[in-house]
Design an enzyme around this catalytic site. Structure first.
Site, mmCIF file in Angstrom:
data_model
loop_
_atom_site.group_PDB
_atom_site.id
_atom_site.type_symbol
_atom_site.label_atom_id
_atom_site.label_comp_id
_atom_site.label_asym_id
_atom_site.label_seq_id
_atom_site.Cartn_x
_atom_site.Cartn_y
_atom_site.Cartn_z
ATOM 1 N N GLU A 218 0.812 -1.217 0.000
ATOM 2 C CA GLU A 218 0.000 0.000 0.000
ATOM 3 C C GLU A 218 0.847 1.269 0.000
ATOM 4 O O GLU A 218 0.422 2.302 -0.541
ATOM 5 C CB GLU A 218 -0.950 0.009 1.210
ATOM 6 C CG GLU A 218 -2.095 -0.987 1.113
ATOM 7 C CD GLU A 218 -1.753 -2.358 1.684
ATOM 8 O OE1 GLU A 218 -2.660 -3.212 1.746
ATOM 9 O OE2 GLU A 218 -0.563 -2.568 2.060
ATOM 10 N N GLN B 98 -8.924 -6.437 12.015
ATOM 11 C CA GLN B 98 -8.368 -5.438 11.097
ATOM 12 C C GLN B 98 -9.036 -4.076 11.224
ATOM 13 O O GLN B 98 -9.161 -3.335 10.244
ATOM 14 C CB GLN B 98 -8.418 -5.933 9.644
ATOM 15 C CG GLN B 98 -7.460 -7.101 9.388
ATOM 16 C CD GLN B 98 -7.247 -7.390 7.911
ATOM 17 O OE1 GLN B 98 -8.118 -7.120 7.093
ATOM 18 N NE2 GLN B 98 -6.095 -7.956 7.572
#
Length: 631
Positions: free
Chosen positions: A82, A145
């Site tokens: 990312e 998460q």
């Protein structure tokens, strides 16, 4: 404590922080999901590329992307990390002047974006960051998460949103683009809970430019009285200097800076962010100033009587010892962000406004009144600067048994003068800043945050934007390893990026500082053990790799790299202990540079000895050629 600019909106406490005045049009609603509304809104705002990586919380958006990608005109580029997505969006934005877009999922996906968000924030780059989030009901429960990316990024975004209702999606996207791209640009975060992306509703698009945010009114026009005062100071000056930063790039003020410089014969120096704003081949160009700036730029800023700061912020790497920076000069400061004006240096003439608009008005007034430089007004000043150029040039060393890093950059510049250049951070970045002659928006480098690993993914973004242009990343062996996984992205999409690694086996700038300021104690800065074989590494990714070890190989190898139709990584083994000079040591003023070239005596006149280091200097010198102390 974070000091925020008034033009960087403080993020809201809830997603319904403001009720904008929306220009209403009659549109028939269509049944659609929140994910579709997001993608359709991005397309309406002209988004060409999304750089991203999927994951659980953002999967509904990627599912909608799968359904519409073939017909939407948006292309998604799958990165390998990312951080690469955020840097690629950043590189795209710097190269084009448009808003870059990146995606990441919740939790580790979102936190992996943080370095890239901070990089864009520090350099005022417009970017939309879309993160997935756990479902609304699970927020705050420490769900799998889940991270509070909204809270984590508060200090490093211009604005933030959590989309609580899919009906708000189109408005939020329109606001985000408006905020990111106007005033002082910057990144905007949109956090989308998973169930918001899935939920269907009656979708009504919001067109670009149709939102108006109460309380957000960036000042774009300069105050006429202040502009008149600036013209008066310029007209009276005998030693003026233009000091130009990234704000001039952001506003597209290239022609106006040139016109002002030529109208009054004003030398131009740039910050690291301002490189490319002014033609480096122009006789008034002084190159970069600051810690590793040219000697003549640093001497000029020390001796000028008027400093015209255009879209710059008096950064510590530029000013050195702040209270001695341009201490003889009056200051005109032009910037769109009122928080920057007077923050580090109080100007005699502050002008808040868009740089290009201010310069257009200033030049129009000069033309209307016939104001321009008087004959020979600055000639003595220009003569002095030209003497500094001759006495203290940038040096390209040549060693009998190794290639100097400067030689590589000069050869790149000779063979690819019009390329987009990205860099990582360190010595190679400073050498590239010194020796490349970049055009507008063709210099792409992390300045404020100094992010190693920026170069390759930023080059991906620039190449996606300009597939027919040459894009070259200049990296170091340490920086390259930070994001080398993006070679997979280059391979998958055939992005024809050329990467040149100046490989000296060290974290080069760290080693230089350890040598100069830490008693040559080289703690944890050597990179030789564990350094991959670049040629084999690139082959594993299906990419062409090359190694250059000898000077006689350099010219042909660079030509071969440029001619290859596909990505290439070139490992250039350069001089191991080369230092980047000149250099302003920490705590010193800009005239106190180390590593200046020594001059050969040209007359038999008695030399002058430096009171600081004892070095011998020519009587014509104003500053010591060894340590930079004023003689």
């Amino acid at each position: 404590m974070t000091v925020r600019s008034p033009s960087r909106i403080s993020p809201p406490q809830t997603e319904n922080h403001t009720q904008p005045n929306t220009i209403k049009t009659v549109v028939t609603p269509q049944r659609a999901s929140g994910g579709f509304a997001l993608l359709d809104s991005l397309q309406r705002h002209g988004v060409e590329y999304i750089f991203g990586y999927p994951g659980g919380a953002i999967l509904p958006i990627y599912d909608d992307l799968y359904k519409v990608e073939a017909t939407s005109g948006i292309k998604h580029i799958l990165v390998r990390h990312e951080q690469g997505a955020s840097h690629a969006a950043d590189g795209y934005a710097r190269a084009t002047g448009k808003v870059g877009v990146c995606f990441g999922t919740s939790g580790p996906g979102a936190t992996n974006l943080v370095t890239g968000i901070a990089t864009a924030y520090m350099d005022s780059i417009p970017m939309i960051v879309v993160t997935g989030q756990v479902p609304r009901a699970a927020i705050g429960t420490d769900a799998f998460q889940e991270t509070d990316i909204y809270g984590i990024t508060l200090p490093i975004v211009k604005h933030s949103y959590v989309v609580r209702d899919p009906k708000d999606m189109a408005r939020i996207v329109a606001e985000a683009f408006h905020i990111a791209s106007t005033g002082r640009p910057g990144p905007v975060l949109i956090d989308v809970p998973k169930d918001v992306a899935l939920e269907e509703f009656d979708y009504v698009p919001v067109e670009p430019g149709s939102v108006k945010l109460r309380g957000y009114r960036p000042t774009v026009k300069g105050n006429p009285r202040q502009i008149n005062a600036a013209i008066q100071l310029i007209s009276e000056s005998r030693r003026p200097l233009l000091y130009v930063g990234g704000g001039a790039i952001a506003s597209g003020a290239h022609e106006e800076v040139k016109e002002l410089a030529e109208l009054f014969n004003i030398p131009v120096t740039t910050t690291l962010m301002g490189i490319g704003i002014f033609d480096e081949h122009h006789p008034l160009a002084l190159g970069m100033l600051g810690m590793h700036g040219t000697a003549y730029a640093n001497f000029a800023v020390t001796d000028c009587d008027l400093l015209i700061c255009v879209g710059a912020r008096f950064d510590d790497r530029v000013t050195g010892k702040l209270d001695e920076f341009a201490s003889k000069a009056k200051v005109i400061h032009i910037d769109i962000d009122p928080a920057e004006v007077g923050k580090n240096r109080v100007p005699e003439v502050p002008i808040v406004g868009d740089v290009r608009n201010v310069l257009v008005d200033l030049l129009r007034r000069c033309k209307h009144t016939g104001t321009k430089a008087k004959p020979n007004q600055n000639q003595e000043w220009l003569n002095l600067i030209n003497r500094w150029r001759e006495d203290y040039p940038l040096v390209v060393p040549q060693y009998p048994d190794s290639i100097s890093p400067q030689e590589v950059i000069v050869e790149l510049s000779r063979q690819a003068p019009n390329a987009f250049y990205t860099t990582d951070v360190g010595q190679h970045q400073m050498w590239a800043a010194q020796f490349l002659k970049n055009g507008p928006r063709r210099w792409i480098s992390s300045a404020g945050l100094g992010t190693m690993g920026f170069g390759v993914p930023a080059a991906m973004g620039a190449k996606a934007a300009f597939p027919d242009e040459e894009v070259i990343c200049i990296s170091g062996d340490a920086s390259f390893q930070m994001c080398l996984q993006e070679l997979g992205t280059l391979a998958q999409y055939g992005l024809n990026v050329k990467t040149v690694i100046l490989n000296n086996g060290w974290q080069g700038m760290v080693r230089q500082w350890q040598q100069a300021f830490y008693g040559e104690r080289y703690s944890c800065s050597n990179m030789e053990v564990g350094m991959p074989d670049i040629e084999y590494l690139t082959k594993a990714y299906g990419i062409k790799g090359m190694v250059i070890r000898k000077r006689e190989e350099l010219q042909d190898a660079i030509a071969e790299m440029l001619a290859h139709d596909g990505p290439v990584v070139v490992d250039v083994r350069v001089t191991r202990d080369e230092n980047c000079y000149p250099m302003v040591a920490p705590g010193k003023n800009n005239a106190q540079m180390i590593g200046l070239p020594k001059q050969s005596p040209t007359t038999s006149t008695e030399p002058v000895y430096c009171s600081n280091c004892g070095s011998k200097n020519l009587p014509t010198h104003n500053f010591c050629s060894e340590c930079g102390t004023k003689l």
